[in-house]
Design an enzyme around this catalytic site. Structure first.
Site, PDB file in Angstrom:
ATOM      1  N   ASN A   1      -6.383   3.701  10.429  1.00 24.98           N
ATOM      2  CA  ASN A   1      -5.640   2.547  10.916  1.00 24.98           C
ATOM      3  C   ASN A   1      -5.439   2.535  12.428  1.00 24.98           C
ATOM      4  O   ASN A   1      -5.141   1.506  13.015  1.00 24.98           O
ATOM      5  CB  ASN A   1      -4.274   2.464  10.220  1.00 24.98           C
ATOM      6  CG  ASN A   1      -3.550   3.790  10.216  1.00 24.98           C
ATOM      7  OD1 ASN A   1      -4.020   4.757   9.613  1.00 24.98           O
ATOM      8  ND2 ASN A   1      -2.416   3.857  10.880  1.00 24.98           N
TER       9      ASN A   1
ATOM     10  N   CYS B   1       3.820   1.741  11.754  1.00 29.62           N
ATOM     11  CA  CYS B   1       4.841   2.588  11.135  1.00 29.62           C
ATOM     12  C   CYS B   1       5.341   3.677  12.080  1.00 29.62           C
ATOM     13  O   CYS B   1       6.399   4.258  11.863  1.00 29.62           O
ATOM     14  CB  CYS B   1       4.283   3.236   9.871  1.00 29.62           C
ATOM     15  SG  CYS B   1       3.656   2.034   8.681  1.00 29.62           S
TER      16      CYS B   1
ATOM     17  N   ALA C   1       0.818  -1.218   0.000  1.00 24.54           N
ATOM     18  CA  ALA C   1       0.000   0.000   0.000  1.00 24.54           C
ATOM     19  C   ALA C   1       0.851   1.267   0.000  1.00 24.54           C
ATOM     20  O   ALA C   1       0.463   2.280  -0.588  1.00 24.54           O
ATOM     21  CB  ALA C   1      -0.934  -0.003   1.205  1.00 24.54           C
ATOM     22  N   THR C   2       2.009   1.229   0.638  1.00 23.17           N
ATOM     23  CA  THR C   2       2.862   2.419   0.669  1.00 23.17           C
ATOM     24  C   THR C   2       3.314   2.804  -0.743  1.00 23.17           C
ATOM     25  O   THR C   2       3.256   3.975  -1.134  1.00 23.17           O
ATOM     26  CB  THR C   2       4.091   2.192   1.575  1.00 23.17           C
ATOM     27  OG1 THR C   2       3.641   2.041   2.927  1.00 23.17           O
ATOM     28  CG2 THR C   2       5.055   3.363   1.499  1.00 23.17           C
TER      29      THR C   2
ATOM     30  N   GLN D   1      -7.047  -0.490   5.382  1.00 24.87           N
ATOM     31  CA  GLN D   1      -7.641  -1.151   6.543  1.00 24.87           C
ATOM     32  C   GLN D   1      -9.062  -1.636   6.277  1.00 24.87           C
ATOM     33  O   GLN D   1      -9.568  -2.498   6.998  1.00 24.87           O
ATOM     34  CB  GLN D   1      -7.653  -0.181   7.743  1.00 24.87           C
ATOM     35  CG  GLN D   1      -6.287   0.137   8.308  1.00 24.87           C
ATOM     36  CD  GLN D   1      -5.609  -1.057   8.952  1.00 24.87           C
ATOM     37  OE1 GLN D   1      -6.235  -2.056   9.295  1.00 24.87           O
ATOM     38  NE2 GLN D   1      -4.304  -0.966   9.134  1.00 24.87           N
TER      39      GLN D   1
ATOM     40  N   THR E   1       9.726  -7.170 -12.461  1.00 24.55           N
ATOM     41  CA  THR E   1       9.245  -8.543 -12.532  1.00 24.55           C
ATOM     42  C   THR E   1       8.186  -8.775 -11.465  1.00 24.55           C
ATOM     43  O   THR E   1       8.393  -8.468 -10.295  1.00 24.55           O
ATOM     44  CB  THR E   1      10.410  -9.536 -12.327  1.00 24.55           C
ATOM     45  OG1 THR E   1      11.386  -9.318 -13.341  1.00 24.55           O
ATOM     46  CG2 THR E   1       9.920 -10.981 -12.401  1.00 24.55           C
TER      47      THR E   1
END
Length: 384
Positions: A154, A329, A74-75, A182, A243
């Site tokens: 979150n 985080c 997600a970041t 979330q 990839t």
């Protein structure tokens, strides 16, 4: 018999569902091809597996498979959405609107872009953690190009009025990016009904593997384009080169499939257990629930314990109950949560808060133990 410590930090990460692991395993050894190798069966097998996973992710949020771009999480998806809009829509404007309680992946990205010339309006939230739609209406400018409001927070689980936000953005012809990390897999998310143009989600929040996520990019009404942030091989229609992590993507797809099939029953189960936990904790003197009284996820409970420090509480709980002070985080910070501060929570109460987050494998027995043990430890610490 209970296995200690009890895990109540599902908002930080979730264990892989055994069904997810089973589906992934052959793609490490048997079907190990590169999805970009389209000239032989090994590549075709990998490509087909990625296509199925893409469809499963899209189905969970009512999107089309071609609108899903796989990322490392997600970041990265947040960065791709925000930076991608900033670079490609620069001729239209440089103004963003975001809330003060966004995830750091959004806040920090916007702060960096401010140094490069972006203008950012930070919307306040009320004491329940929601933005005021009236504030958003006033914030629009002719040069506004993007609104970033998360679906569910979150740290508190508070759900924003996303459908109203989406309609407003549509009326002003401004793109709407929603961090739904979330929320996806826990509550219904429908990008069409919510008028969302960009949405991010992450595999490891829904019982899939770490290191894989997705960004939904609307393909029509309007067709959204982004400037790629990783270039090289032209994968993902040139939006995100590199990839593809085929085993991870396969696991992510399976996790989405399971969530879609079990969402209703799991939501009811978590709601029941969360209410039990809420009632049990509120029986402990000097406890306050932080968040909205009605609009919240069925999995997150943020509580302040008066006259205590969250660091002390965590230390006392760690051998028996695994919880956190907020986002994984920022959990190492000694400062009070910026989310709670934005909600006007008193500094001392903010520094005494813990986040409890439930998940698929949480049991009633575990909730009973947590309520009893928490009451004992809180009283013991206060007496001390």
């Amino acid at each position: 018999m209970l296995n200690l410590p009890i895990y109540l930090d599902y908002s930080a990460t979730t264990p892989c569902d055994p069904e997810v692991v089973t589906e992934m395993l052959p793609y490490f050894t048997q079907y190990f091809g590169n999805a970009s190798s389209k000239v032989h069966p090994f590549g075709w097998q990998a490509e087909a597996a990625v296509a199925q996973a893409r469809e499963r992710v899209a189905t969970l949020i009512n999107a089309q498979s071609r609108e899903i771009v796989f990322t490392s999480g997600a970041t990265e998806a947040c960065n791709l959405a925000i930076r991608g809009v900033w670079e490609l829509y620069a001729k239209k404007g440089n103004h963003f609107i975001i809330s003060k309680t966004e995830h750091k992946a959004v806040l920090d990205t916007c702060k960096i872009l401010e140094k490069k010339g972006a203008c950012v309006t930070y919307l306040d939230v009320n004491s329940s953690g929601q933005i005021q739609v009236e504030d958003l209406m006033k914030a629009f400018r002719p040069d506004t190009i993007l609104v970033c409001i998360m679906l569910a927070n979150n740290e508190t689980g508070v759900i924003q009025p996303v459908k109203e936000i989406g309609l407003l953005c549509k009326q002003h012809q401004v793109l709407f990016f929603c961090d739904a990390t979330q929320a996806v897999g826990k509550i219904p998310v429908n990008v069409e009904e919510m008028e969302i143009d960009l949405i991010c989600c992450s595999s490891h929040k829904i019982y899939g593997p770490k290191g894989v996520g997705a960004l939904y990019i609307r393909s029509r009404n309007p067709r959204v384009k982004l400037s790629p942030q990783i270039t090289g091989g032209g994968q993902e229609d040139g939006v995100r080169s590199g990839t593809l992590n085929v085993p991870g993507i396969v696991g992510f797809g399976k996790a989405c499939d399971i969530c879609g099939n079990r969402m209703k029953e799991e939501s009811e189960k978590m709601n029941r257990m969360l209410n039990k936990l809420r009632q049990g904790i509120l029986e402990i003197p000097g406890t306050v629930i932080n968040g909205h009284p009605k609009d919240y996820l069925p999995s997150i409970l943020n509580v302040s314990f008066e006259r205590l420090n969250s660091t002390l509480l965590l230390s006392a709980l760690k051998s028996k109950i695994a919880v956190s002070t907020g986002s994984a985080c920022t959990s190492g910070s000694l400062e009070p949560s910026y989310v709670l501060t934005a909600m006007h929570v008193d500094r001392n109460k903010a520094k005494s808060s813990l986040r409890f987050s439930l998940g698929r494998f949480t049991t009633e027995e575990e909730i009973d133990f947590v309520i009893k043990e928490l009451g004992h430890i809180v009283n013991q610490l206060r007496d001390g």
